[in-house]
Design a protein around this motif. Structure first.
Motif: not given
Length: 448
Positions: A352-358, A414-415, A420-423
């Motif tokens: 899947g697409e890597i999405v930055p996640y706080d 969008l970020m 700190l994390f990735e989804l």
């Protein structure tokens, strides 16, 4: 060629083997000729009859009695159905002729839905009258195509025959029929065409004019068949996807020509359970021109609760979009989008697409006016700049971490800065088709 032989050849064109052929038997010359010809050429099909009392004239009961006796003598199963055509016309605010036709075909569908074939006594003269009637009231190629030989379980074996030759044949067989006095009532449009217009056409253009008009109807029928197939292909080519009560089309294809746009409208309306009966050529043309010249995202009402909207590279035909409540979700889970848009898989590892996640609470909801990606970027404005139509901004939810949007199924992460994390996020279904189209169009514009 002998009339009986010609009829036998005509009937052989229909797939009625092993079926029940139910004759729409009014008692007039056309329907009695149809019954006699079917009886005399019968092979491996059964014959039954249907008589409708329309409730329009006093002679209706006498016609029914004539048909009942005719069928009893020939041992043909008969059903007689009575309707109140004048009342139906008043309730539907339509003319008596149109009301009678609509009621007849409703009844026919009751028999065809049971697997029977309904045979009507339409003749070549009816084809000519229909051509002229539709031409004079305003109609496109479909209307000028006349009467189809076969459609929706209804066959019309007498279309190559003219009423006078059928009457001569019946007289030669000493077979009587009922004369419907309303057929000469000049209050009805078709009777004025039959008794006033066609004789004048013959006087001016010769006795062969009606037969030439019948051949013209055959030509229009071939044109209409071609247009119908091309229209279906255009709709299939232009349709990006459908979800809920929304159809999304590639506007470049859908709006390229006026006639093509009309075919897209027809397809879209039928898919949403409506028809184009309220539209004229002029109203379709006006809508086409308005959509092409309108500002981005302007919505046009199209009757019966339907709307049309063109925005960026998409054209939408839709009903009102149901509201969507916010949904909380957990990492490593799959969630269903609202309105049949598809599914989204959110995981902490994998594809899947890597999405930055706080690390905030994950919520899937529709964007609100005050939402911001960061202090400098409003979410809705960002989506608009990335080619997302207004309708989709109000229909497709965005994934939030707390109050911060982190992922749109239509434009991706969008970020912009690391977190700190990735989804890892995957989408399936209609939403993926729309996203693919939007991003393909966006990439093309960037290359240009």
């Amino acid at each position: 060629m002998d009339l009986l032989k010609r009829f036998k050849e005509e009937v052989s064109r229909f797939d009625i083997s092993g079926r029940t052929v139910r004759i729409a038997l009014s008692g007039g010359a056309d329907s009695i000729a149809l019954a006699e010809l079917l009886i005399r050429t019968k092979t491996d099909y059964d014959i039954a009859a249907l008589h409708i009392i329309h409730g329009i004239r006093e002679g209706g009961n006498a016609d029914a009695e004539f048909v009942r006796e005719y069928c009893r003598d020939r041992k043909i199963p008969l059903e007689i159905i009575q309707v109140d055509t004048p009342r139906f016309a008043e309730e539907q605010h339509i003319g008596i002729e149109e009301a009678g036709r609509e009621l007849r075909y409703r009844i026919f569908s009751e028999f065809t839905s049971k697997g029977e074939i309904v045979a009507t006594g339409h003749t070549a003269g009816d084809v000519v009258e229909t051509l002229l009637f539709n031409l004079l009231r305003g109609s496109g190629p479909r209307g000028l195509a006349g009467i189809p030989r076969e459609r929706d379980g209804i066959i019309r074996p007498l279309l190559p025959f003219w009423r006078p030759e059928l009457e001569r044949w019946l007289k030669a067989q000493n077979q009587k029929w009922r004369e419907d006095e309303s057929n000469r009532d000049l209050r009805f449009s078709r009777n004025r065409i039959r008794w006033m217009l066609i004789p004048e056409i013959k006087r001016v253009f010769g006795e062969g004019a009606p037969d030439r008009l019948r051949r013209e109807a055959d030509i229009f029928s071939a044109c209409a068949e071609f247009i119908e197939k091309q229209g279906a292909q255009l709709a299939e080519k232009s349709l990006v996807t459908r979800f809920a009560n929304i159809l999304a089309f590639d506007s470049e294809n859908a709006l390229s020509t006026l006639w093509g746009f009309g075919e897209i409208l027809r397809y879209g309306f039928e898919e949403l359970g409506e028809g184009l009966s309220g539209f004229s050529f002029e109203s379709v043309e006006r809508l086409w021109e308005n959509i092409k010249s309108a500002r981005r995202g302007r919505r046009f009402p199209a009757g019966e609760g339907l709307h049309i909207e063109a925005d960026t590279d998409l054209l939408f035909i839709f009903r009102e979009i149901p509201e969507h409540s916010a949904q909380s979700l957990k990492k490593d889970s799959e969630i269903e989008f609202p309105n049949g848009l598809g599914d989204m898989i959110v995981s902490t590892e994998g594809d899947g697409e890597i999405v930055p996640y706080d690390g905030g609470e994950l919520v899937l909801r529709i964007p609100k006016p005050g939402d911001r990606i960061d202090p400098e970027h409003k979410l809705n404005r960002y989506l608009a700049r990335n080619n997302v139509p207004r309708l989709l901004r109000n229909a497709v939810p965005v994934l939030f971490s707390g109050e911060r949007p982190i992922y749109s199924p239509l434009v991706g992460a969008l970020m912009s800065e690391p977190a700190l994390f990735e989804l890892y996020i995957e989408t399936k279904g209609a939403i993926s088709k729309i996203a693919g189209f939007i991003n393909k169009e966006k990439s093309g514009k960037l290359r240009d």
